[in-house]
Design a protein around this motif. Structure first.
Motif, PDB file in Angstrom:
ATOM      1  N   UNK A  94       0.820  -1.234   0.000  1.00  0.00           N
ATOM      2  CA  UNK A  94       0.000   0.000   0.000  1.00  0.00           C
ATOM      3  C   UNK A  94       0.849   1.277   0.000  1.00  0.00           C
ATOM      4  N   UNK A  95       2.015   1.222   0.635  1.00  0.00           N
ATOM      5  CA  UNK A  95       2.918   2.371   0.619  1.00  0.00           C
ATOM      6  C   UNK A  95       3.465   2.592  -0.785  1.00  0.00           C
ATOM      7  N   UNK A  96       3.852   1.508  -1.446  1.00  0.00           N
ATOM      8  CA  UNK A  96       4.333   1.604  -2.827  1.00  0.00           C
ATOM      9  C   UNK A  96       3.247   2.169  -3.742  1.00  0.00           C
ATOM     10  N   UNK A  97       2.005   1.735  -3.533  1.00  0.00           N
ATOM     11  CA  UNK A  97       0.894   2.239  -4.343  1.00  0.00           C
ATOM     12  C   UNK A  97       0.733   3.746  -4.141  1.00  0.00           C
ATOM     13  N   UNK A  98       0.803   4.194  -2.902  1.00  0.00           N
ATOM     14  CA  UNK A  98       0.700   5.625  -2.624  1.00  0.00           C
ATOM     15  C   UNK A  98       1.841   6.401  -3.294  1.00  0.00           C
ATOM     16  N   UNK A  99       3.056   5.867  -3.223  1.00  0.00           N
ATOM     17  CA  UNK A  99       4.192   6.554  -3.839  1.00  0.00           C
ATOM     18  C   UNK A  99       4.021   6.647  -5.348  1.00  0.00           C
ATOM     19  N   UNK A 100       3.460   5.598  -5.949  1.00  0.00           N
ATOM     20  CA  UNK A 100       3.206   5.618  -7.391  1.00  0.00           C
ATOM     21  C   UNK A 100       2.128   6.637  -7.741  1.00  0.00           C
ATOM     22  N   UNK A 101       1.089   6.693  -6.927  1.00  0.00           N
ATOM     23  CA  UNK A 101       0.037   7.704  -7.150  1.00  0.00           C
ATOM     24  C   UNK A 101       0.634   9.110  -7.118  1.00  0.00           C
ATOM     25  N   UNK A 102       1.473   9.359  -6.138  1.00  0.00           N
ATOM     26  CA  UNK A 102       2.088  10.685  -6.031  1.00  0.00           C
ATOM     27  C   UNK A 102       2.946  10.974  -7.259  1.00  0.00           C
ATOM     28  N   UNK A 103       3.745   9.995  -7.680  1.00  0.00           N
ATOM     29  CA  UNK A 103       4.626  10.207  -8.828  1.00  0.00           C
ATOM     30  C   UNK A 103       3.842  10.606 -10.079  1.00  0.00           C
ATOM     31  N   UNK A 104       2.662  10.009 -10.260  1.00  0.00           N
ATOM     32  CA  UNK A 104       1.869  10.327 -11.450  1.00  0.00           C
ATOM     33  C   UNK A 104       1.058  11.611 -11.286  1.00  0.00           C
ATOM     34  N   UNK A 105       0.534  11.849 -10.088  1.00  0.00           N
ATOM     35  CA  UNK A 105      -0.352  12.995  -9.885  1.00  0.00           C
ATOM     36  C   UNK A 105       0.421  14.277  -9.603  1.00  0.00           C
ATOM     37  N   UNK A 106       1.475  14.168  -8.783  1.00  0.00           N
ATOM     38  CA  UNK A 106       2.261  15.336  -8.386  1.00  0.00           C
ATOM     39  C   UNK A 106       3.742  14.945  -8.398  1.00  0.00           C
ATOM     40  N   UNK A 107       4.352  14.857  -9.566  1.00  0.00           N
ATOM     41  CA  UNK A 107       5.763  14.440  -9.614  1.00  0.00           C
ATOM     42  C   UNK A 107       6.622  15.261  -8.652  1.00  0.00           C
ATOM     43  N   UNK A 108       7.389  14.585  -7.776  1.00  0.00           N
ATOM     44  CA  UNK A 108       8.092  15.298  -6.688  1.00  0.00           C
ATOM     45  C   UNK A 108       9.408  15.929  -7.126  1.00  0.00           C
ATOM     46  N   UNK A 109       9.311  16.829  -8.095  1.00  0.00           N
ATOM     47  CA  UNK A 109      10.476  17.536  -8.631  1.00  0.00           C
ATOM     48  C   UNK A 109      10.238  19.031  -8.526  1.00  0.00           C
ATOM     49  N   UNK A 110      11.250  19.746  -8.098  1.00  0.00           N
ATOM     50  CA  UNK A 110      11.115  21.191  -7.970  1.00  0.00           C
ATOM     51  C   UNK A 110      10.726  21.830  -9.303  1.00  0.00           C
ATOM     52  N   UNK A 111      11.385  21.412 -10.389  1.00  0.00           N
ATOM     53  CA  UNK A 111      11.082  21.991 -11.695  1.00  0.00           C
ATOM     54  C   UNK A 111       9.635  21.802 -12.094  1.00  0.00           C
ATOM     55  N   UNK A 112       9.090  20.622 -11.822  1.00  0.00           N
ATOM     56  CA  UNK A 112       7.697  20.343 -12.181  1.00  0.00           C
ATOM     57  C   UNK A 112       6.740  21.217 -11.373  1.00  0.00           C
ATOM     58  N   UNK A 113       7.008  21.360 -10.085  1.00  0.00           N
ATOM     59  CA  UNK A 113       6.099  22.151  -9.247  1.00  0.00           C
ATOM     60  C   UNK A 113       6.107  23.623  -9.646  1.00  0.00           C
ATOM     61  N   UNK A 114       7.237  24.099 -10.180  1.00  0.00           N
ATOM     62  CA  UNK A 114       7.309  25.503 -10.593  1.00  0.00           C
ATOM     63  C   UNK A 114       6.674  25.747 -11.963  1.00  0.00           C
ATOM     64  N   UNK A 115       6.818  24.790 -12.873  1.00  0.00           N
ATOM     65  CA  UNK A 115       6.460  25.060 -14.272  1.00  0.00           C
ATOM     66  C   UNK A 115       5.413  24.119 -14.853  1.00  0.00           C
ATOM     67  N   UNK A 116       5.169  22.984 -14.204  1.00  0.00           N
ATOM     68  CA  UNK A 116       4.233  22.007 -14.759  1.00  0.00           C
ATOM     69  C   UNK A 116       4.891  21.009 -15.690  1.00  0.00           C
ATOM     70  N   UNK A 117       6.196  21.135 -15.847  1.00  0.00           N
ATOM     71  CA  UNK A 117       6.952  20.130 -16.609  1.00  0.00           C
ATOM     72  C   UNK A 117       8.343  20.030 -15.973  1.00  0.00           C
ATOM     73  N   UNK A 118       9.119  19.035 -16.396  1.00  0.00           N
ATOM     74  CA  UNK A 118      10.433  18.819 -15.795  1.00  0.00           C
ATOM     75  C   UNK A 118      11.431  19.811 -16.390  1.00  0.00           C
ATOM     76  N   UNK A 119      11.470  20.977 -15.800  1.00  0.00           N
ATOM     77  CA  UNK A 119      12.236  22.112 -16.309  1.00  0.00           C
ATOM     78  C   UNK A 119      13.735  21.904 -16.051  1.00  0.00           C
ATOM     79  N   UNK A 120      14.508  21.842 -17.119  1.00  0.00           N
ATOM     80  CA  UNK A 120      15.946  21.605 -17.002  1.00  0.00           C
ATOM     81  C   UNK A 120      16.664  22.793 -16.354  1.00  0.00           C
ATOM     82  N   UNK A 121      16.138  24.004 -16.542  1.00  0.00           N
ATOM     83  CA  UNK A 121      16.817  25.167 -15.960  1.00  0.00           C
ATOM     84  C   UNK A 121      16.763  25.126 -14.438  1.00  0.00           C
ATOM     85  N   UNK A 122      15.668  24.615 -13.890  1.00  0.00           N
ATOM     86  CA  UNK A 122      15.572  24.474 -12.436  1.00  0.00           C
ATOM     87  C   UNK A 122      16.568  23.430 -11.951  1.00  0.00           C
ATOM     88  N   UNK A 123      16.626  22.306 -12.650  1.00  0.00           N
ATOM     89  CA  UNK A 123      17.586  21.273 -12.249  1.00  0.00           C
ATOM     90  C   UNK A 123      19.019  21.799 -12.341  1.00  0.00           C
TER      91      UNK A 123
END
Length: 216
Positions: A78-107
Motif C-alpha cells: 500500500x505504501x508503494x501504491x501511494x508513492x506511485x500515485x504521487x509520482x503520477x499525480x504530483x511528480x516530486x520535482x522542484x522543476x515540475x512544481x514551478x512550471x508544470x513540466x520537468x524544467x531543465x533550468x531548475x535542475x
C-alpha cells in the motif's frame, strides 16, 4: 554561543534529513525498505530526543511507529501504491512544481548549488534528477553533516538557509498539500506532514543560529 549550539545539533539534523530523503525513494523490495528506512529508525529516535527541546515534530513519533510496523509485502505494497500515485499525480520535482513540466533550468540551478558546496553525494541518486525531493533533502543532510565537521559551521548553515529559502520551501509545501489528496495510507500522510513540518521549523531555527549573536 549559537554557532557552538549549531555544531551540537547538526549531526542530529543530518540524520533527520537523511531519513526524510529515504522516505521518498521507491522501495522495490522489502530488503530495500529495510535498508532505506528501518535501518535508520533507532538513529532517528535518538536524534528526535536530542532535538525535542528545539523542534516540535508532532508527526515524527507516529511515523516511526508506522515504519516499525512494516514487516512484509502486505504492509509495504500500500505504501508503494501511494508513492506511485504521487509520482503520477504530483511528480516530486522542484522543476515540475514551478512550471508544470520537468524544467531543465531548475535542475541546472540546483546542480550549481550542489557544486558550490563540493557535494558529490548526488551521484548515488543515478536514477533521479537533481531536483527530486529525495535528492534535495539528502543535500540538506550533507550540509548539516559538513556543518558538524567544519571549523567554520556558519558557511554550511548559510548554505542551508539559502537552500531552504530559495529551493525547498518554494515548492515542497505546495507539493505536500497536493500529494495529500492522493494518498490512502497513514504512513505516507505522516511522511508528507513531517517533511513540511521539519522544513518550516528548520528555517526558523537556522535563522536564530545564524543571526542571534549579531544582536548581542
Amino acid at each position: 554561543m549559537m554557532l557552538r549550539l549549531s555544531k551540537q545539533i547538526s549531526l542530529f539534523r543530518a540524520l533527520l534529513y537523511d531519513f526524510l530523503s529515504s522516505l521518498f525513494i521507491y522501495p522495490y523490495r522489502l530488503s530495500d525498505y529495510e535498508e532505506l528506512v528501518k535501518s535508520k529508525l533507532s538513529g532517528v529516535r535518538s536524534a528526535s530526543q536530542s532535538l525535542a527541546k528545539i523542534y516540535d515534530l508532532r508527526h515524527l513519533d507516529s511515523l516511526l511507529a508506522l515504519a516499525e510496523g512494516v514487516d512484509d509485502y502486505g504492509d509495504l505494497t500500500p505504501i508503494e501504491v501511494d508513492m506511485t500515485r504521487i509520482d503520477y499525480a504530483v511528480p516530486p520535482y522542484e522543476g515540475y512544481l514551478h512550471t508544470g513540466y520537468l524544467d531543465m533550468t531548475v535542475e541546472d540551478s540546483v546542480k550549481r548549488f550542489y557544486a558550490e558546496y563540493g557535494a558529490g553525494f548526488e551521484r548515488q541518486f543515478r536514477d533521479l534528477r537533481a531536483d527530486h525531493i529525495a535528492v534535495e533533502l539528502a543535500f540538506m543532510s550533507y550540509l548539516a553533516f559538513k556543518e558538524h565537521e567544519s571549523e567554520d559551521p556558519s558557511r554550511y548553515l548559510e548554505g542551508e538557509e539559502r537552500f531552504l529559502v530559495n529551493h525547498l520551501l518554494t515548492w515542497v509545501p505546495v507539493f505536500v498539500r497536493r500529494a495529500l489528496k492522493h494518498v490512502d495510507t497513514s504512513y505516507m500522510r505522516e511522511a508528507l506532514l513531517l517533511t513540511r513540518e521539519v522544513l518550516t521549523q528548520d528555517k526558523d531555527i537556522i535563522y536564530v543560529l545564524l543571526h542571534e549573536d549579531e544582536g548581542s
